[in-house]
Design a protein around this motif. Sequence first.
Motif, PDB file in Angstrom:
ATOM      1  N   GLU A  33       0.791  -1.204   0.093  1.00  0.00           N
ATOM      2  CA  GLU A  33       0.132   0.181  -0.057  1.00  0.00           C
ATOM      3  C   GLU A  33       0.685   1.274   0.162  1.00  0.00           C
ATOM      4  OE1 GLU A  33      -2.438  -0.648   3.572  1.00  0.00           O
ATOM      5  OE2 GLU A  33      -3.730  -2.235   2.499  1.00  0.00           O
ATOM      6  N   ALA A  34       2.048   1.325   0.775  1.00  0.00           N
ATOM      7  CA  ALA A  34       2.876   2.394   0.861  1.00  0.00           C
ATOM      8  C   ALA A  34       3.553   2.601  -0.564  1.00  0.00           C
ATOM      9  CB  ALA A  34       3.655   2.267   2.086  1.00  0.00           C
ATOM     10  N   LEU A  35       4.100   1.612  -1.031  1.00  0.00           N
ATOM     11  CA  LEU A  35       4.629   1.581  -2.542  1.00  0.00           C
ATOM     12  C   LEU A  35       3.768   2.102  -3.505  1.00  0.00           C
ATOM     13  CD1 LEU A  35       6.772  -1.583  -2.557  1.00  0.00           C
ATOM     14  CD2 LEU A  35       7.806   0.558  -2.194  1.00  0.00           C
ATOM     15  N   VAL A  36       2.462   1.768  -3.546  1.00  0.00           N
ATOM     16  CA  VAL A  36       1.345   2.082  -4.550  1.00  0.00           C
ATOM     17  C   VAL A  36       1.181   3.713  -4.100  1.00  0.00           C
ATOM     18  CG1 VAL A  36      -1.099   1.959  -5.203  1.00  0.00           C
ATOM     19  CG2 VAL A  36       0.508  -0.058  -4.818  1.00  0.00           C
ATOM     20  N   ARG A  37       0.899   3.986  -2.986  1.00  0.00           N
ATOM     21  CA  ARG A  37       0.737   5.572  -2.591  1.00  0.00           C
ATOM     22  C   ARG A  37       1.859   6.156  -2.953  1.00  0.00           C
ATOM     23  NH1 ARG A  37      -0.387   4.194   2.255  1.00  0.00           N
ATOM     24  NH2 ARG A  37       1.666   4.758   3.086  1.00  0.00           N
ATOM     25  N   ARG A  38       3.013   5.859  -2.817  1.00  0.00           N
ATOM     26  CA  ARG A  38       4.319   6.497  -3.165  1.00  0.00           C
ATOM     27  C   ARG A  38       5.011   6.532  -4.434  1.00  0.00           C
ATOM     28  NH1 ARG A  38       7.311   6.872   2.625  1.00  0.00           N
ATOM     29  NH2 ARG A  38       8.400   8.760   1.415  1.00  0.00           N
ATOM     30  N   ARG A  39       4.287   5.785  -5.336  1.00  0.00           N
ATOM     31  CA  ARG A  39       4.750   5.317  -6.604  1.00  0.00           C
ATOM     32  C   ARG A  39       5.717   6.485  -7.395  1.00  0.00           C
ATOM     33  NH1 ARG A  39       2.636   0.792  -9.975  1.00  0.00           N
ATOM     34  NH2 ARG A  39       4.103   1.003 -11.975  1.00  0.00           N
ATOM     35  N   GLU A  40       5.025   7.703  -7.405  1.00  0.00           N
ATOM     36  CA  GLU A  40       5.696   8.568  -8.292  1.00  0.00           C
ATOM     37  C   GLU A  40       6.983   9.154  -7.232  1.00  0.00           C
ATOM     38  OE1 GLU A  40       5.189  10.107 -10.955  1.00  0.00           O
ATOM     39  OE2 GLU A  40       3.547   8.640 -11.414  1.00  0.00           O
ATOM     40  N   GLU A  41       7.182   9.159  -6.071  1.00  0.00           N
ATOM     41  CA  GLU A  41       8.239   9.164  -5.353  1.00  0.00           C
ATOM     42  C   GLU A  41       9.427   8.256  -5.552  1.00  0.00           C
ATOM     43  OE1 GLU A  41       9.459   9.891  -0.530  1.00  0.00           O
ATOM     44  OE2 GLU A  41       7.338  10.043  -1.238  1.00  0.00           O
ATOM     45  N   VAL A  42       8.893   7.245  -5.583  1.00  0.00           N
ATOM     46  CA  VAL A  42       9.642   5.777  -5.703  1.00  0.00           C
ATOM     47  C   VAL A  42      10.204   6.031  -6.872  1.00  0.00           C
ATOM     48  CG1 VAL A  42       9.860   3.229  -6.089  1.00  0.00           C
ATOM     49  CG2 VAL A  42       8.545   4.222  -3.986  1.00  0.00           C
ATOM     50  N   SER A  43       9.536   6.157  -7.917  1.00  0.00           N
ATOM     51  CA  SER A  43       9.926   6.570  -9.541  1.00  0.00           C
ATOM     52  C   SER A  43      11.064   7.632  -9.510  1.00  0.00           C
ATOM     53  CB  SER A  43       9.093   6.668 -10.366  1.00  0.00           C
ATOM     54  OG  SER A  43       8.225   5.444 -10.774  1.00  0.00           O
ATOM     55  N   ARG A  44      10.872   8.810  -8.939  1.00  0.00           N
ATOM     56  CA  ARG A  44      11.756   9.924  -9.027  1.00  0.00           C
ATOM     57  C   ARG A  44      12.981   9.527  -8.159  1.00  0.00           C
ATOM     58  NH1 ARG A  44       7.184  12.687  -7.858  1.00  0.00           N
ATOM     59  NH2 ARG A  44       7.662  12.947  -5.676  1.00  0.00           N
ATOM     60  N   ALA A  45      13.132   8.907  -7.270  1.00  0.00           N
ATOM     61  CA  ALA A  45      14.286   8.423  -6.414  1.00  0.00           C
ATOM     62  C   ALA A  45      15.030   7.323  -7.203  1.00  0.00           C
ATOM     63  CB  ALA A  45      13.835   7.809  -5.160  1.00  0.00           C
ATOM     64  N   ASN A  46      14.136   6.408  -7.896  1.00  0.00           N
ATOM     65  CA  ASN A  46      14.953   5.495  -8.539  1.00  0.00           C
ATOM     66  C   ASN A  46      15.618   6.080  -9.806  1.00  0.00           C
ATOM     67  OD1 ASN A  46      14.201   2.856 -10.964  1.00  0.00           O
ATOM     68  ND2 ASN A  46      15.460   2.442  -9.249  1.00  0.00           N
TER      69      ASN A  46
END
Length: 86
Positions: A33-46
């Motif tokens: 749920e956290a990864l889905v919610r923060r997907r854009e942030e995860v993508s930017r960090a990646n």
Amino acid sequence: MIEDIARRARAAALELAALDGATRNRALQRVKEALVRRREEVSRANAEDKREALLEVEAGRLTRALWKRLDIEGAKLDVVLAGLDD
């Protein structure tokens, strides 16, 4: 730094493995749920991680194969998310 992250990840994996099934499944669902919610942030960090790692590849301190494994955007993230349901 990388070694510290790897040690903490290993410790967390051992703790997770020691939990009963229901508790472990709830924890994994919360992670998803956290990864889905923060997907854009995860993508930017990646994307930033990949840019920095590419400099390491160019300097000969990281293999291109390892650099490719850093990619966790799009369909790869979808696979990770689906794996959390298994």
